[in-house]
Design a protein around this motif. Structure first.
Motif, mmCIF file in Angstrom:
data_model
loop_
_atom_site.group_PDB
_atom_site.id
_atom_site.type_symbol
_atom_site.label_atom_id
_atom_site.label_comp_id
_atom_site.label_asym_id
_atom_site.label_seq_id
_atom_site.Cartn_x
_atom_site.Cartn_y
_atom_site.Cartn_z
ATOM 1 N N THR A 144 0.849 -1.191 0.000
ATOM 2 C CA THR A 144 0.000 0.000 0.000
ATOM 3 C C THR A 144 0.886 1.243 0.000
ATOM 4 N N VAL A 163 -5.387 1.692 0.184
ATOM 5 C CA VAL A 163 -5.296 1.609 -1.279
ATOM 6 C C VAL A 163 -4.133 0.698 -1.645
ATOM 7 N N GLU A 246 -7.873 -0.176 -7.996
ATOM 8 C CA GLU A 246 -6.691 0.465 -7.425
ATOM 9 C C GLU A 246 -5.423 0.105 -8.177
#
Length: 325
Positions: A144, A163, A246
């Motif tokens: 992330t 994310v 993402e």
């Protein structure tokens, strides 16, 4: 279907189809290979979430509403742990504890994860082979913007909020397919490989990351078909669609097909995604349009039968002819 079938499986979504497959295929005709990238040590116990989800589903002990854990579970242990200030971010039910304690005890005594899984699934009355992808440790690590997280911290502890920028599989380079997995891949009567509707990135990729697995699958003459876990641009269960966005991928059945990089011969898609069939054919993937959302046992049985029939009908490419990226 004549011959043997391998099912590659993750947790909740995969377990539903695996349940159907066990009702359609005899025990000697099916090997269910389960992702162990989610495994971790918690409170000193070796927890194998996907193996347990599959085992509880096949033994009809699973909590159908939650999709994981045991039906009729109680939580006195967790309540006491919280009162003592212990780690309570990952729930272990009172009855479920027995599985983790016994697995940990047997592993500490020198048994392999394959041996332990065979013993525990047999004790639950499961006749079909449920095997780990590897007996070596492979751990899914979520990358992330704020750093790396072990899978369970991301999935349970952080509720998939961070994310995602990437995924890696720690230890995969040193792993080997479990003995039963390797034996199934080498069978002369292998008739099909079915990729269950599990998260491609988090449940199936760890299996494919084990050295020799992707190449072994690519060299098969038996058809390989997958059931898409994405319906109408959304994941039936879990963070697959969020993760795809993402990572810069628009969620959809075509994206699932492309993700497997030419490994598949066919893809089962939901009626909602019928319009994607032409794009799949352009990817050299044969589509099967079906009602792929499994709401009850009849749905599981029907989808399993239709997927098996689909695999049977597909033309067998020559061994080694798949385009694998």
């Amino acid at each position: 279907m004549k011959g043997h079938t391998i099912a590659l499986c993750g947790g909740v979504g995969g377990a539903k189809l695996a349940f159907g497959l066990t009702r359609a295929l005899a025990p000697d005709d099916l090997t269910i290979v389960v992702n162990t990238g989610d495994d971790f040590i918690h409170l000193g116990l070796h927890v194998s979430p996907d193996i347990d989800t599959v085992a509880y589903s096949l033994s009809d002990l699973a909590d159908r509403e939650r999709g994981w854990g045991l039906a009729g579970e109680t939580w006195a242990f967790m309540d006491s742990l919280k009162r003592l200030g212990g780690e309570s971010w990952f729930n272990l039910g009172d009855r479920d504890l027995a599985m983790h304690v016994e697995r940990t005890r047997r592993l500490a005594a020198g048994e392999s994860l394959s041996q332990v899984t065979a013993t525990l699934t047999t004790a639950l009355g499961i006749a079909h082979r449920v095997v780990p992808m590897s007996d070596e440790s492979v751990r899914t690590i979520i990358q992330t913007a704020d750093g790396e997280l072990p899978f369970q911290r991301y999935f349970v502890g952080e509720q998939c909020r961070p994310v995602v920028t990437g995924v890696r599989f720690a230890g995969a380079e040193r792993a080997r397919p479990s003995p039963a997995f390797a034996a199934a891949l080498a069978r002369s009567d292998l008739a099909a490989v079915i990729v269950c509707p599990s998260n491609p990135y988090l449940s199936i990729d760890p299996i494919l990351a084990v050295p020799g697995v992707r190449a072994g699958l690519a060299g098969l003459s038996a058809p390989i078909v997958a059931v898409s876990p994405i319906v109408g641009g959304r994941a039936i269960k879990g963070p697959a669609a969020k993760l795809m966005r993402e990572l810069g991928v628009e969620p959809g059945s075509a994206a699932v097909g492309r993700h497997y990089g030419g490994l598949l011969d066919g893809l089962v898609i939901d009626e909602t995604d019928r319009a994607d069939a032409a794009e799949l054919r352009a990817l050299a993937l044969e589509p099967l349009v079906a009602r792929s959302v499994m709401k009850n046992d009849e749905d599981r049985f029907r989808l399993a039968r239709e997927t098996i029939a689909f695999a049977t009908e597909l033309a067998r490419p020559a061994a080694g002819s798949r385009r694998v990226s």
